[in-house]
Design an enzyme around this catalytic site. Sequence first.
Site, PDB file in Angstrom:
ATOM      1  N   PRO A 261       0.834  -1.208   0.000  1.00 27.24           N
ATOM      2  CA  PRO A 261       0.000   0.000   0.000  1.00 27.24           C
ATOM      3  C   PRO A 261       0.864   1.251   0.000  1.00 27.24           C
ATOM      4  O   PRO A 261       1.917   1.286   0.643  1.00 27.24           O
ATOM      5  CB  PRO A 261      -0.779  -0.089   1.315  1.00 27.24           C
ATOM      6  CG  PRO A 261      -0.571  -1.461   1.839  1.00 27.24           C
ATOM      7  CD  PRO A 261       0.667  -2.005   1.210  1.00 27.24           C
ATOM      8  N   GLU A 262       0.419   2.277  -0.725  1.00 22.52           N
ATOM      9  CA  GLU A 262       1.158   3.534  -0.722  1.00 22.52           C
ATOM     10  C   GLU A 262       0.467   4.501   0.241  1.00 22.52           C
ATOM     11  O   GLU A 262      -0.578   4.184   0.812  1.00 22.52           O
ATOM     12  CB  GLU A 262       1.262   4.059  -2.167  1.00 22.52           C
ATOM     13  CG  GLU A 262       1.862   2.977  -3.063  1.00 22.52           C
ATOM     14  CD  GLU A 262       2.543   3.450  -4.335  1.00 22.52           C
ATOM     15  OE1 GLU A 262       2.851   4.636  -4.459  1.00 22.52           O
ATOM     16  OE2 GLU A 262       2.786   2.590  -5.197  1.00 22.52           O
TER      17      GLU A 262
ATOM     18  N   LYS B 157       3.781   5.678   5.309  1.00 21.24           N
ATOM     19  CA  LYS B 157       3.097   4.384   5.354  1.00 21.24           C
ATOM     20  C   LYS B 157       2.830   3.928   6.792  1.00 21.24           C
ATOM     21  O   LYS B 157       2.548   2.752   7.024  1.00 21.24           O
ATOM     22  CB  LYS B 157       3.923   3.345   4.599  1.00 21.24           C
ATOM     23  CG  LYS B 157       4.091   3.718   3.119  1.00 21.24           C
ATOM     24  CD  LYS B 157       4.956   2.720   2.377  1.00 21.24           C
ATOM     25  CE  LYS B 157       5.114   3.149   0.914  1.00 21.24           C
ATOM     26  NZ  LYS B 157       5.958   2.202   0.163  1.00 21.24           N
TER      27      LYS B 157
ATOM     28  N   ARG C 130      12.520   9.710  11.568  1.00 17.55           N
ATOM     29  CA  ARG C 130      13.244   8.962  10.532  1.00 17.55           C
ATOM     30  C   ARG C 130      12.602   9.107   9.158  1.00 17.55           C
ATOM     31  O   ARG C 130      13.115   8.560   8.182  1.00 17.55           O
ATOM     32  CB  ARG C 130      13.277   7.460  10.906  1.00 17.55           C
ATOM     33  CG  ARG C 130      14.153   7.147  12.108  1.00 17.55           C
ATOM     34  CD  ARG C 130      14.438   5.653  12.201  1.00 17.55           C
ATOM     35  NE  ARG C 130      13.238   4.886  12.485  1.00 17.55           N
ATOM     36  CZ  ARG C 130      12.820   4.558  13.726  1.00 17.55           C
ATOM     37  NH1 ARG C 130      13.503   4.952  14.770  1.00 17.55           N
ATOM     38  NH2 ARG C 130      11.728   3.845  13.898  1.00 17.55           N
TER      39      ARG C 130
ATOM     40  N   ASN D 131       5.904   2.179  -5.311  1.00 16.12           N
ATOM     41  CA  ASN D 131       6.366   1.920  -6.670  1.00 16.12           C
ATOM     42  C   ASN D 131       5.473   2.535  -7.750  1.00 16.12           C
ATOM     43  O   ASN D 131       5.961   2.972  -8.785  1.00 16.12           O
ATOM     44  CB  ASN D 131       6.472   0.406  -6.887  1.00 16.12           C
ATOM     45  CG  ASN D 131       7.514   0.072  -7.934  1.00 16.12           C
ATOM     46  OD1 ASN D 131       8.061   0.960  -8.583  1.00 16.12           O
ATOM     47  ND2 ASN D 131       7.777  -1.212  -8.105  1.00 16.12           N
TER      48      ASN D 131
ATOM     49  N   ARG E 165      13.588  -3.328  -6.014  1.00 13.50           N
ATOM     50  CA  ARG E 165      12.201  -3.180  -6.476  1.00 13.50           C
ATOM     51  C   ARG E 165      12.187  -3.010  -7.994  1.00 13.50           C
ATOM     52  O   ARG E 165      13.110  -2.427  -8.568  1.00 13.50           O
ATOM     53  CB  ARG E 165      11.527  -1.970  -5.817  1.00 13.50           C
ATOM     54  CG  ARG E 165      11.478  -2.017  -4.294  1.00 13.50           C
ATOM     55  CD  ARG E 165      10.558  -3.114  -3.763  1.00 13.50           C
ATOM     56  NE  ARG E 165       9.167  -2.937  -4.176  1.00 13.50           N
ATOM     57  CZ  ARG E 165       8.286  -2.141  -3.579  1.00 13.50           C
ATOM     58  NH1 ARG E 165       8.644  -1.442  -2.530  1.00 13.50           N
ATOM     59  NH2 ARG E 165       7.045  -2.042  -4.018  1.00 13.50           N
TER      60      ARG E 165
END
Length: 268
Positions: A2-3, A52, A125, A166, A258
């Site tokens: 999931p984005e 995310k 982060r 992606n 990826r």
Amino acid sequence: MPEGHTLHRLARLHQRRFAGAPVAVSSPQGRFADSAAAVDGRVLRRTSAWGKHLFHHYSGGGIVHVHLGLYGAFTEWERPAADPLPAPVGQVRMRMVGAAFGSDLRGPTVCEVIDESQVAEVVARLGPDPLRRDADPSWAWARIMKSRRPIGALLMDQTVMAGVGNVYRSELLFRHRIDPYRAGQQITEAEFAAAWTDLVALMKVGLRRGKIIAVFPEHDHGAPSYRPDRPRTYVYRRAGDPCRLCGTTVRTAEMEGRNLFWCPTCQS
Ligand SMILES: [Zn+2]
């Protein structure tokens, strides 16, 4: 995976369905049982998302932190008028039950209860999240302009920018005719500014519509999507197919683990 728009949608949905009232939190599978007990029966004060990462902030200070990873998913359900509740199906890590709704979480990479200072550590982060009002793109630009890494990898690095996966990575670079192998330091400030503005708009559409829509209507000639239930894309998962603009065969290659997709003619 999931984005970011998916996590922001979940945050909004859980806010609407559970916030302001006590939530029964349990772990039918058992792996989250001790932590669930720390927030079980507490009032869900609010929800938030950064990239995310999803956070459920409960009264008393406990915060459930979820990262879905590759396989995690929530199943949302309406609570039946009369008991019993639906039996958990499969490995339910966390079950939330409110007055009218329930939600089952399976397969997350992270599901833990943390406090505000630990939330601050997680967020420290992460790069700016295009869907957050407080996002500061200059932070991402400062990293990109100095980097020798390819822009295709930098966009996926959650410490540079949070929430891009992606599909947005591949489609954004196509929309701006940027070769994914170009080093960050070869990107101009104007290119970055235009891409960031576009990304914010694209992700807001994703947030509103619940799916990624990246192809301009004038380029959408009805060619099939990579999967019947998925939106059409310019290059994502279209390796071997002709580019929607120039007809060149769309290419794929692995970049930092990826799969990358691009048109070698449009993005040169
Ligand atoms: Zn092309």
